[in-house]
Write a protein that holds these residues in place. Sequence first.
Motif, mmCIF file in Angstrom:
data_model
loop_
_atom_site.group_PDB
_atom_site.id
_atom_site.type_symbol
_atom_site.label_atom_id
_atom_site.label_comp_id
_atom_site.label_asym_id
_atom_site.label_seq_id
_atom_site.Cartn_x
_atom_site.Cartn_y
_atom_site.Cartn_z
ATOM 1 N N SER A 87 0.051 1.077 -15.962
ATOM 2 C CA SER A 87 -1.153 1.113 -15.136
ATOM 3 C C SER A 87 -1.526 -0.276 -14.628
ATOM 4 N N ASN A 88 -1.695 -0.365 -13.293
ATOM 5 C CA ASN A 88 -2.117 -1.602 -12.618
ATOM 6 C C ASN A 88 -1.159 -2.762 -12.879
ATOM 7 N N ARG A 89 0.126 -2.460 -13.031
ATOM 8 C CA ARG A 89 1.134 -3.489 -13.258
ATOM 9 C C ARG A 89 2.281 -3.310 -12.272
ATOM 10 N N THR A 90 3.045 -4.375 -12.082
ATOM 11 C CA THR A 90 4.209 -4.330 -11.205
ATOM 12 C C THR A 90 5.431 -3.959 -12.031
ATOM 13 N N VAL A 91 6.105 -2.892 -11.623
ATOM 14 C CA VAL A 91 7.233 -2.347 -12.378
ATOM 15 C C VAL A 91 8.513 -2.523 -11.571
ATOM 16 N N LEU A 92 9.528 -3.063 -12.194
ATOM 17 C CA LEU A 92 10.867 -3.155 -11.608
ATOM 18 C C LEU A 92 11.779 -2.195 -12.346
ATOM 19 N N GLU A 93 12.406 -1.286 -11.611
ATOM 20 C CA GLU A 93 13.377 -0.384 -12.223
ATOM 21 C C GLU A 93 14.777 -0.802 -11.816
ATOM 22 N N GLY A 121 18.906 4.911 -9.153
ATOM 23 C CA GLY A 121 19.570 6.160 -8.764
ATOM 24 C C GLY A 121 18.828 6.824 -7.626
ATOM 25 N N ILE A 122 18.630 8.132 -7.727
ATOM 26 C CA ILE A 122 17.975 8.855 -6.629
ATOM 27 C C ILE A 122 16.464 8.961 -6.818
ATOM 28 N N GLY A 123 15.919 8.274 -7.840
ATOM 29 C CA GLY A 123 14.492 8.025 -7.835
ATOM 30 C C GLY A 123 13.576 8.801 -8.746
ATOM 31 N N PHE A 124 14.101 9.673 -9.610
ATOM 32 C CA PHE A 124 13.197 10.536 -10.369
ATOM 33 C C PHE A 124 12.178 9.756 -11.197
ATOM 34 N N THR A 125 12.657 8.836 -12.038
ATOM 35 C CA THR A 125 11.751 8.141 -12.955
ATOM 36 C C THR A 125 10.679 7.372 -12.192
ATOM 37 N N GLY A 126 11.090 6.664 -11.155
ATOM 38 C CA GLY A 126 10.133 5.871 -10.391
ATOM 39 C C GLY A 126 9.099 6.705 -9.671
ATOM 40 N N ALA A 133 2.154 9.427 -11.654
ATOM 41 C CA ALA A 133 1.410 9.770 -12.875
ATOM 42 C C ALA A 133 0.846 8.589 -13.647
ATOM 43 N N CYS A 134 1.306 7.357 -13.360
ATOM 44 C CA CYS A 134 0.941 6.225 -14.228
ATOM 45 C C CYS A 134 0.183 5.104 -13.520
ATOM 46 N N ASN A 135 -0.143 5.262 -12.250
ATOM 47 C CA ASN A 135 -0.965 4.293 -11.510
ATOM 48 C C ASN A 135 -0.475 2.843 -11.558
ATOM 49 N N PRO A 136 0.796 2.584 -11.280
ATOM 50 C CA PRO A 136 1.224 1.190 -11.226
ATOM 51 C C PRO A 136 0.617 0.485 -10.015
ATOM 52 N N LYS A 137 0.483 -0.825 -10.104
ATOM 53 C CA LYS A 137 0.012 -1.596 -8.949
ATOM 54 C C LYS A 137 1.108 -1.663 -7.890
ATOM 55 N N ALA A 138 2.340 -1.837 -8.356
ATOM 56 C CA ALA A 138 3.497 -1.886 -7.458
ATOM 57 C C ALA A 138 4.706 -1.374 -8.215
ATOM 58 N N TYR A 139 5.626 -0.750 -7.486
ATOM 59 C CA TYR A 139 6.842 -0.230 -8.115
ATOM 60 C C TYR A 139 8.026 -0.627 -7.241
ATOM 61 N N ILE A 140 8.999 -1.282 -7.874
ATOM 62 C CA ILE A 140 10.192 -1.739 -7.161
ATOM 63 C C ILE A 140 11.383 -0.914 -7.635
ATOM 64 N N PHE A 141 11.868 -0.029 -6.785
ATOM 65 C CA PHE A 141 13.104 0.696 -7.045
ATOM 66 C C PHE A 141 14.260 -0.240 -6.700
ATOM 67 N N SER A 142 15.332 -0.203 -7.475
ATOM 68 C CA SER A 142 16.486 -1.028 -7.125
ATOM 69 C C SER A 142 17.784 -0.330 -7.492
ATOM 70 N N ASP A 143 18.787 -0.588 -6.697
ATOM 71 C CA ASP A 143 20.141 -0.117 -6.965
ATOM 72 C C ASP A 143 21.065 -0.937 -6.093
ATOM 73 N N ALA A 200 14.815 -2.225 -3.312
ATOM 74 C CA ALA A 200 15.565 -3.473 -3.246
ATOM 75 C C ALA A 200 17.029 -3.231 -3.573
ATOM 76 N N GLU A 201 17.913 -3.874 -2.814
ATOM 77 C CA GLU A 201 19.338 -3.881 -3.145
ATOM 78 C C GLU A 201 19.555 -5.006 -4.150
ATOM 79 N N LEU A 202 20.011 -4.644 -5.336
ATOM 80 C CA LEU A 202 20.097 -5.624 -6.420
ATOM 81 C C LEU A 202 21.462 -5.539 -7.089
ATOM 82 N N ASP A 203 22.238 -6.608 -6.929
ATOM 83 C CA ASP A 203 23.542 -6.728 -7.585
ATOM 84 C C ASP A 203 23.347 -7.536 -8.869
ATOM 85 N N TRP A 204 23.486 -6.878 -10.014
ATOM 86 C CA TRP A 204 23.226 -7.557 -11.289
ATOM 87 C C TRP A 204 24.123 -8.773 -11.485
ATOM 88 N N GLY A 205 25.327 -8.692 -10.970
ATOM 89 C CA GLY A 205 26.276 -9.776 -11.202
ATOM 90 C C GLY A 205 25.972 -11.033 -10.413
#
Length: 339
Positions: free
Chosen positions: A152-158, A162-167, A173-183, A233-238
């Motif tokens: 709640s009210n926090r910035t979340v980086l996932e 994948g195709i987005g279910f969790t995010g 349901a959890c009221n984040p301030k910002a949510y960053i999907f990445s793959d 965001a496009e995020l290459d872990w390597g």
Amino acid sequence: MAAAEELALAFQRRFLPARPLPSFPWPELEQKLRSSPDSSLLADILHKTILHPLCVQYPASVKYRRCFLTELIKKHESTAAEPLDELYDTLAEILNKEESTHCYRNYLLPTGESITLSEDVAIISQGTTGLVTWDAALHLAEWAIENSTVFSNRTVLELGSGIGFTGIAISKACNPKAYIFSDYHPSVLKQLTVNICLNGFVLEPETTNHIEMQSQGQKVEGMNYQKPKLTVAELDWGSVTEKQLVDLQPDVVIAADVVYDPEITLALTGLLQKLSTLGADGKPPEVYIAFTVRNPNTYHHFKAELDKIGIGWQIIPTHRNSIFLCDLQSNITILQLLI
């Protein structure tokens, strides 16, 4: 709960494109059918599952709908209940359809809102496993909903959205301030964007990676949660740099089913090591990783790599409520990483 409502809830909570239907209350349904002299119960079930407006607009795979109706007919024919022509007509219509490589899955949140995902029928498609929803993603979303104050009210980086279910579930349901999907995989990023839009989020025309909530017909009508800023965001872990991670400024980092290959594990732990130096006011983000333990050696390898770089971990206790239907045999663990 009445038989029709119970079966409908199970059906609508999750469409399983390629699996049988072990989690449905078939024995209870058969008993109800035996005690029902007419076909009203059967009609009620049909219109709350296959013929529900949401299911008609966003249908499960042809194979799943065929299996569901076939099983329903078997249970019906084992009783003396009155036949229902509409049930057989619906099956006949589905038998004439060709199986597609894509399908939809629909889920119900505790609030009554729905999540709809477009995904591939095949587990591996276009060289990736990221085009389907995995059980660890469901498990992590359930834990998040039960522990919404973490987000709640926090910035979340996932990581590895994948195709987005969790995010999508956390954003609703959890009221984040910002949510960053990445793959990283192009096809996954494309499908992820499609699903975000499908659930009432619209890409801003000025940019390709900023997504903001907008009202979009009945799909978002009556939503009362805070409207978070959503990005993809496009995020290459390597190759990700500390500067890129600093720019994201996450308070919480999560991932689901990303620990399954030693090479990927090394890239992931390298990214986590960079995250350990970040955070507002010198405080690193909270990190939660959910994964299915398919191979104990891979699990132990991940923990050993964490130990090497000085990242502690603890197992999160199992949450109380099961919201989404998933494989009960899956050995799923959530680790909180102490970076």
